[in-house]
Scaffold this motif. Sequence first.
Motif, PDB file in Angstrom:
ATOM      1  N   LYS A 241      -6.776  -1.238  -6.700  1.00 15.18           N
ATOM      2  CA  LYS A 241      -6.427  -1.981  -5.484  1.00 15.18           C
ATOM      3  C   LYS A 241      -5.022  -1.615  -4.993  1.00 15.18           C
ATOM      4  O   LYS A 241      -4.766  -1.489  -3.780  1.00 15.18           O
ATOM      5  CB  LYS A 241      -6.499  -3.479  -5.743  1.00 15.18           C
ATOM      6  CG  LYS A 241      -6.334  -4.329  -4.480  1.00 15.18           C
ATOM      7  CD  LYS A 241      -6.552  -5.790  -4.782  1.00 15.18           C
ATOM      8  CE  LYS A 241      -6.416  -6.601  -3.498  1.00 15.18           C
ATOM      9  NZ  LYS A 241      -5.095  -6.499  -2.876  1.00 15.18           N
ATOM     10  N   GLY A 242      -4.067  -1.408  -5.920  1.00 16.39           N
ATOM     11  CA  GLY A 242      -2.712  -1.040  -5.505  1.00 16.39           C
ATOM     12  C   GLY A 242      -2.662   0.323  -4.845  1.00 16.39           C
ATOM     13  O   GLY A 242      -2.002   0.516  -3.805  1.00 16.39           O
ATOM     14  N   GLU A 247      -2.654   3.914   0.235  1.00 18.73           N
ATOM     15  CA  GLU A 247      -3.369   4.854   1.102  1.00 18.73           C
ATOM     16  C   GLU A 247      -3.548   4.292   2.509  1.00 18.73           C
ATOM     17  O   GLU A 247      -3.539   5.034   3.495  1.00 18.73           O
ATOM     18  CB  GLU A 247      -4.731   5.163   0.476  1.00 18.73           C
ATOM     19  CG  GLU A 247      -5.514   6.229   1.230  1.00 18.73           C
ATOM     20  CD  GLU A 247      -6.853   6.512   0.589  1.00 18.73           C
ATOM     21  OE1 GLU A 247      -7.556   7.429   1.037  1.00 18.73           O
ATOM     22  OE2 GLU A 247      -7.204   5.801  -0.400  1.00 18.73           O
ATOM     23  N   ALA A 248      -3.673   2.971   2.610  1.00 21.19           N
ATOM     24  CA  ALA A 248      -3.846   2.363   3.935  1.00 21.19           C
ATOM     25  C   ALA A 248      -2.529   2.237   4.704  1.00 21.19           C
ATOM     26  O   ALA A 248      -2.540   1.922   5.902  1.00 21.19           O
ATOM     27  CB  ALA A 248      -4.479   0.983   3.784  1.00 21.19           C
ATOM     28  N   GLY A 249      -1.403   2.464   4.051  1.00 15.75           N
ATOM     29  CA  GLY A 249      -0.104   2.341   4.726  1.00 15.75           C
ATOM     30  C   GLY A 249       0.251   3.590   5.518  1.00 15.75           C
ATOM     31  O   GLY A 249      -0.609   4.391   5.900  1.00 15.75           O
ATOM     32  N   ALA A 267       4.277   1.255  -6.855  1.00 15.01           N
ATOM     33  CA  ALA A 267       4.595   0.514  -8.076  1.00 15.01           C
ATOM     34  C   ALA A 267       4.621  -0.978  -7.815  1.00 15.01           C
ATOM     35  O   ALA A 267       4.113  -1.780  -8.620  1.00 15.01           O
ATOM     36  CB  ALA A 267       5.932   0.991  -8.627  1.00 15.01           C
ATOM     37  N   VAL A 268       5.206  -1.359  -6.656  1.00 19.18           N
ATOM     38  CA  VAL A 268       5.252  -2.788  -6.328  1.00 19.18           C
ATOM     39  C   VAL A 268       3.843  -3.334  -6.108  1.00 19.18           C
ATOM     40  O   VAL A 268       3.486  -4.422  -6.589  1.00 19.18           O
ATOM     41  CB  VAL A 268       6.140  -3.013  -5.087  1.00 19.18           C
ATOM     42  CG1 VAL A 268       6.030  -4.453  -4.609  1.00 19.18           C
ATOM     43  CG2 VAL A 268       7.590  -2.665  -5.389  1.00 19.18           C
ATOM     44  N   SER A 269       3.020  -2.582  -5.390  1.00 18.04           N
ATOM     45  CA  SER A 269       1.656  -3.043  -5.104  1.00 18.04           C
ATOM     46  C   SER A 269       0.822  -3.153  -6.380  1.00 18.04           C
ATOM     47  O   SER A 269       0.090  -4.136  -6.590  1.00 18.04           O
ATOM     48  CB  SER A 269       0.993  -2.084  -4.115  1.00 18.04           C
ATOM     49  OG  SER A 269      -0.334  -2.493  -3.860  1.00 18.04           O
ATOM     50  N   VAL A 270       0.936  -2.149  -7.243  1.00 10.47           N
ATOM     51  CA  VAL A 270       0.180  -2.196  -8.515  1.00 10.47           C
ATOM     52  C   VAL A 270       0.656  -3.355  -9.378  1.00 10.47           C
ATOM     53  O   VAL A 270      -0.153  -4.064 -10.007  1.00 10.47           O
ATOM     54  CB  VAL A 270       0.315  -0.846  -9.248  1.00 10.47           C
ATOM     55  CG1 VAL A 270      -0.231  -0.952 -10.667  1.00 10.47           C
ATOM     56  CG2 VAL A 270      -0.410   0.253  -8.493  1.00 10.47           C
TER      57      VAL A 270
END
Length: 300
Positions: A241-242, A247-249, A267-270
């Motif tokens: 998911k992270g 990839e969507a950014g 790293a923040v998203s994960v």
Amino acid sequence: MNPISFPHLRPLPGRTGMIPRRTWTTSAAGLPRFHLLLVRSGGETAEPSSLGPDEAVDGLLGERVDELLKREENRPLFERLEEASRRVDRARAALADIEKQQAEALRTKQLVLQLQSRESEIAVTQKELLKARGMVEESERHLSFGEYDKSSELPRNKSISKEVERLESIKAASISSIVGTLASLPLSLYQATSFTVFALHTTIIFIGTALFGVTFRYTIRRDIDNFQLKTGTSAAFAIIKGLAEIEAGKPLELNLASFVSHSIDGAVSVSENIIIFLAAAIALDFCFKMRLLSPFPMEE
């Protein structure tokens, strides 16, 4: 020493006019010595006999017995004696036969007693066998009825078990989605620039954590104490998911600043997703251990 005569002795047979007489003389050592002399009927002494005293007496007794046996008046007596001897022999033989028959009768009686005891044991064993056979037949009837009932109820039980499994999966999805959404609220409120962005972000997390709950239940199954399996499942969902959010950014540019920016954002998203899915996994594990939720499959 003068010789001593025995006037009661008769003439010896075969020697006419000869009467045996016993005499004692003294030996050179002064001991008495016995001699048997033959004396004629006229008193004249004949030469000493070469027979010993015992032999002479035996001869006299034998001649006397022969003389008695030859007498006619003694013959019936001897015949009766022989008949009595034969009767005694027959009685002894009959007694031996009787004793033998008694021994045979005793052995036969013992065999009969043994056969009677064996017969009683056989009768008891036959009764036990009949009883056991009846119990076996009764058990077979019960088993046949039970198998028939099981075979008739098998499709219905399968359908019921499937419904129960679906219900447990829905419960796992609900628990995971609720806990995951609550864990993501601080991050969603911090990152949201509008209500629409907040609602979209919260909805995505709700759906993702619901799918995570179902997958977590089917993955863990009954190995609920496997720490590596639980954390690995949570980390896999969080990383996927992270990376999907990166990839969507904004697209990646071929420079160092863009690469560092995407790395930090990834790293923040994960990390955020790891927190969310770990919270959902902890909630599911707690429900499994408290028996609020059944692991898959329920039949085991």
